[in-house]
Design a protein around this motif. Structure first.
Motif, PDB file in Angstrom:
ATOM      1  N   HIS A  12       0.830  -1.211   0.000  1.00 21.15           N
ATOM      2  CA  HIS A  12       0.000   0.000   0.000  1.00 21.15           C
ATOM      3  C   HIS A  12       0.864   1.260   0.000  1.00 21.15           C
ATOM      4  N   LYS A  13       1.967   1.238   0.735  1.00 24.32           N
ATOM      5  CA  LYS A  13       2.831   2.424   0.769  1.00 24.32           C
ATOM      6  C   LYS A  13       3.417   2.715  -0.612  1.00 24.32           C
ATOM      7  N   VAL A  14       3.687   1.670  -1.390  1.00 22.66           N
ATOM      8  CA  VAL A  14       4.180   1.868  -2.756  1.00 22.66           C
ATOM      9  C   VAL A  14       3.091   2.483  -3.621  1.00 22.66           C
ATOM     10  N   ARG A  15       1.877   1.969  -3.488  1.00 23.45           N
ATOM     11  CA  ARG A  15       0.755   2.525  -4.268  1.00 23.45           C
ATOM     12  C   ARG A  15       0.520   3.984  -3.915  1.00 23.45           C
ATOM     13  N   LEU A  16       0.589   4.338  -2.630  1.00 24.00           N
ATOM     14  CA  LEU A  16       0.406   5.730  -2.231  1.00 24.00           C
ATOM     15  C   LEU A  16       1.482   6.624  -2.836  1.00 24.00           C
ATOM     16  N   THR A  17       2.720   6.158  -2.817  1.00 24.29           N
ATOM     17  CA  THR A  17       3.817   6.947  -3.370  1.00 24.29           C
ATOM     18  C   THR A  17       3.627   7.171  -4.866  1.00 24.29           C
ATOM     19  N   LEU A  18       3.252   6.127  -5.569  1.00 26.10           N
ATOM     20  CA  LEU A  18       2.987   6.253  -7.000  1.00 26.10           C
ATOM     21  C   LEU A  18       1.878   7.276  -7.260  1.00 26.10           C
ATOM     22  N   LEU A  57       8.961  -4.292  -7.905  1.00 23.95           N
ATOM     23  CA  LEU A  57       8.862  -3.335  -9.012  1.00 23.95           C
ATOM     24  C   LEU A  57       9.731  -3.821 -10.170  1.00 23.95           C
ATOM     25  N   VAL A  58       9.163  -3.795 -11.360  1.00 22.81           N
ATOM     26  CA  VAL A  58       9.892  -4.208 -12.559  1.00 22.81           C
ATOM     27  C   VAL A  58       9.857  -3.045 -13.551  1.00 22.81           C
ATOM     28  N   ARG A  59      11.040  -2.563 -13.942  1.00 25.32           N
ATOM     29  CA  ARG A  59      11.119  -1.485 -14.919  1.00 25.32           C
ATOM     30  C   ARG A  59      10.900  -2.031 -16.324  1.00 25.32           C
ATOM     31  N   ASP A  60      10.656  -1.116 -17.264  1.00 27.36           N
ATOM     32  CA  ASP A  60      10.414  -1.574 -18.632  1.00 27.36           C
ATOM     33  C   ASP A  60      11.658  -2.138 -19.291  1.00 27.36           C
ATOM     34  N   ASP A  61      12.836  -1.905 -18.668  1.00 26.88           N
ATOM     35  CA  ASP A  61      14.057  -2.516 -19.198  1.00 26.88           C
ATOM     36  C   ASP A  61      14.356  -3.858 -18.550  1.00 26.88           C
ATOM     37  N   GLY A  62      13.413  -4.338 -17.708  1.00 26.79           N
ATOM     38  CA  GLY A  62      13.562  -5.637 -17.073  1.00 26.79           C
ATOM     39  C   GLY A  62      14.251  -5.624 -15.728  1.00 26.79           C
ATOM     40  N   GLN A  63      14.800  -4.479 -15.321  1.00 22.28           N
ATOM     41  CA  GLN A  63      15.448  -4.397 -14.003  1.00 22.28           C
ATOM     42  C   GLN A  63      14.400  -4.515 -12.897  1.00 22.28           C
ATOM     43  N   VAL A  64      14.781  -5.210 -11.836  1.00 23.14           N
ATOM     44  CA  VAL A  64      13.851  -5.544 -10.756  1.00 23.14           C
ATOM     45  C   VAL A  64      14.324  -4.904  -9.460  1.00 23.14           C
ATOM     46  N   LEU A  65      13.367  -4.380  -8.686  1.00 21.40           N
ATOM     47  CA  LEU A  65      13.683  -3.810  -7.380  1.00 21.40           C
ATOM     48  C   LEU A  65      12.713  -4.366  -6.351  1.00 21.40           C
ATOM     49  N   ALA A  66      13.268  -4.967  -5.286  1.00 15.72           N
ATOM     50  CA  ALA A  66      12.468  -5.505  -4.194  1.00 15.72           C
ATOM     51  C   ALA A  66      12.615  -4.620  -2.965  1.00 15.72           C
ATOM     52  N   ILE A 124      11.962   0.649  -2.749  1.00 13.84           N
ATOM     53  CA  ILE A 124      11.130   1.099  -3.863  1.00 13.84           C
ATOM     54  C   ILE A 124      10.673   2.534  -3.632  1.00 13.84           C
ATOM     55  N   LEU A 125      10.253   2.845  -2.407  1.00 16.88           N
ATOM     56  CA  LEU A 125       9.828   4.213  -2.098  1.00 16.88           C
ATOM     57  C   LEU A 125      10.949   5.210  -2.365  1.00 16.88           C
ATOM     58  N   CYS A 126      12.149   4.889  -1.926  1.00 14.43           N
ATOM     59  CA  CYS A 126      13.274   5.813  -2.105  1.00 14.43           C
ATOM     60  C   CYS A 126      13.609   6.004  -3.585  1.00 14.43           C
ATOM     61  N   TRP A 127      13.553   4.935  -4.361  1.00 15.75           N
ATOM     62  CA  TRP A 127      13.846   5.061  -5.793  1.00 15.75           C
ATOM     63  C   TRP A 127      12.785   5.908  -6.481  1.00 15.75           C
ATOM     64  N   LEU A 128      11.511   5.664  -6.157  1.00 16.00           N
ATOM     65  CA  LEU A 128      10.436   6.437  -6.770  1.00 16.00           C
ATOM     66  C   LEU A 128      10.530   7.917  -6.397  1.00 16.00           C
ATOM     67  N   TRP A 163      13.786   6.816  10.140  1.00 18.63           N
ATOM     68  CA  TRP A 163      12.407   6.453  10.470  1.00 18.63           C
ATOM     69  C   TRP A 163      11.922   5.297   9.598  1.00 18.63           C
ATOM     70  N   MET A 164      12.423   5.189   8.388  1.00 16.78           N
ATOM     71  CA  MET A 164      12.038   4.059   7.550  1.00 16.78           C
ATOM     72  C   MET A 164      12.637   2.757   8.071  1.00 16.78           C
ATOM     73  N   PHE A 165      13.860   2.831   8.599  1.00 17.51           N
ATOM     74  CA  PHE A 165      14.440   1.647   9.246  1.00 17.51           C
ATOM     75  C   PHE A 165      13.660   1.305  10.517  1.00 17.51           C
ATOM     76  N   PHE A 166      13.282   2.321  11.278  1.00 19.52           N
ATOM     77  CA  PHE A 166      12.461   2.100  12.473  1.00 19.52           C
ATOM     78  C   PHE A 166      11.163   1.380  12.097  1.00 19.52           C
ATOM     79  N   GLU A 167      10.550   1.838  10.998  1.00 26.82           N
ATOM     80  CA  GLU A 167       9.290   1.226  10.573  1.00 26.82           C
ATOM     81  C   GLU A 167       9.465  -0.257  10.286  1.00 26.82           C
TER      82      GLU A 167
END
Length: 208
Positions: free
Chosen positions: A14-20, A56-65, A70-74, A94-98
């Protein structure tokens, strides 16, 4: 175009969807039910050996777990992730705390209550999870006594990461009434266009 494999009732997804949504980023959302074993198929494990969503999968095939990666990259280069090195480090802390002090208790209690049967032996874990979850909320409460947001002067990915499971802590039996600062922060979060609550887990949905 990017593709995101995610489970809508998962806070980490859900946090990824919110960021997007906040960034106006288009994506192909591929609903993937980890509770039903869809992350353990050979095809999915080829993409993600860890067998977890979000992915997350980019259109060039690169994958991010990993949700917070993912939030930081976006958010890189946007107001959701400060450019200043010190403020960025505060957001990351705070993200590490989470992930280490909040999600393992608040999210796991929600999973037990929302996905497992009433006679599951794992329900014996709930008192400990509730206690540790309340400890995490108390840390947030102390921070919010002096700050409006987490890690930055304005809304950041740290707030999105913490919002995901905090706003639905009650699903796992962890009430928020004793944390007025947290409730105030949740109100500020929910006043931001694009911030929406997460769907409830299957065991807590209204079946009328």
């Amino acid at each position: 175009m990017i593709a995101v494999y995610g489970m809508s009732a998962s806070g980490n997804c859900h946090k990824v969807r919110l960021t997007l949504d906040l960034l106006g980023r288009r994506c192909e959302w591929i609903e993937t039910d980890s509770a039903a074993g869809q992350t353990r198929t050979p095809a999915f494990l080829t993409l993600s050996p860890a067998g977890r969503v979000p992915l997350l999968v980019r259109d060039d095939g690169q994958v991010l777990a990993e949700s917070n990666a993912i939030l930081c990259w976006l958010a890189d280069g946007t107001t959701l992730l400060p450019a200043d090195a010190w403020q960025r480090a505060q957001v990351l802390s705070w993200m590490f705390f989470e992930q280490y002090s909040h999600e393992p208790y608040v999210a796991v209690a929600r999973f037990i209550c929302g996905w497992l049967p009433d006679d599951s032996p794992r329900r014996e874990e709930l008192p400990r999870l509730h206690a540790r979850g309340r400890e995490a909320l108390a840390v947030m409460e102390r921070h919010l006594a002096e700050h409006t947001w987490f890690g930055a002067p304005s809304l950041s990915v740290a707030d999105l990461a913490l919002y995901a499971y905090t706003h639905c802590a009650g699903d796992g039996g962890i009430g928020l009434d004793d944390f007025p600062g947290v409730l105030g922060w949740l109100s500020r979060m929910q006043a931001v266009p694009g911030i929406i609550p997460m769907p409830p887990p299957p065991g807590l949905r209204n079946t009328d």
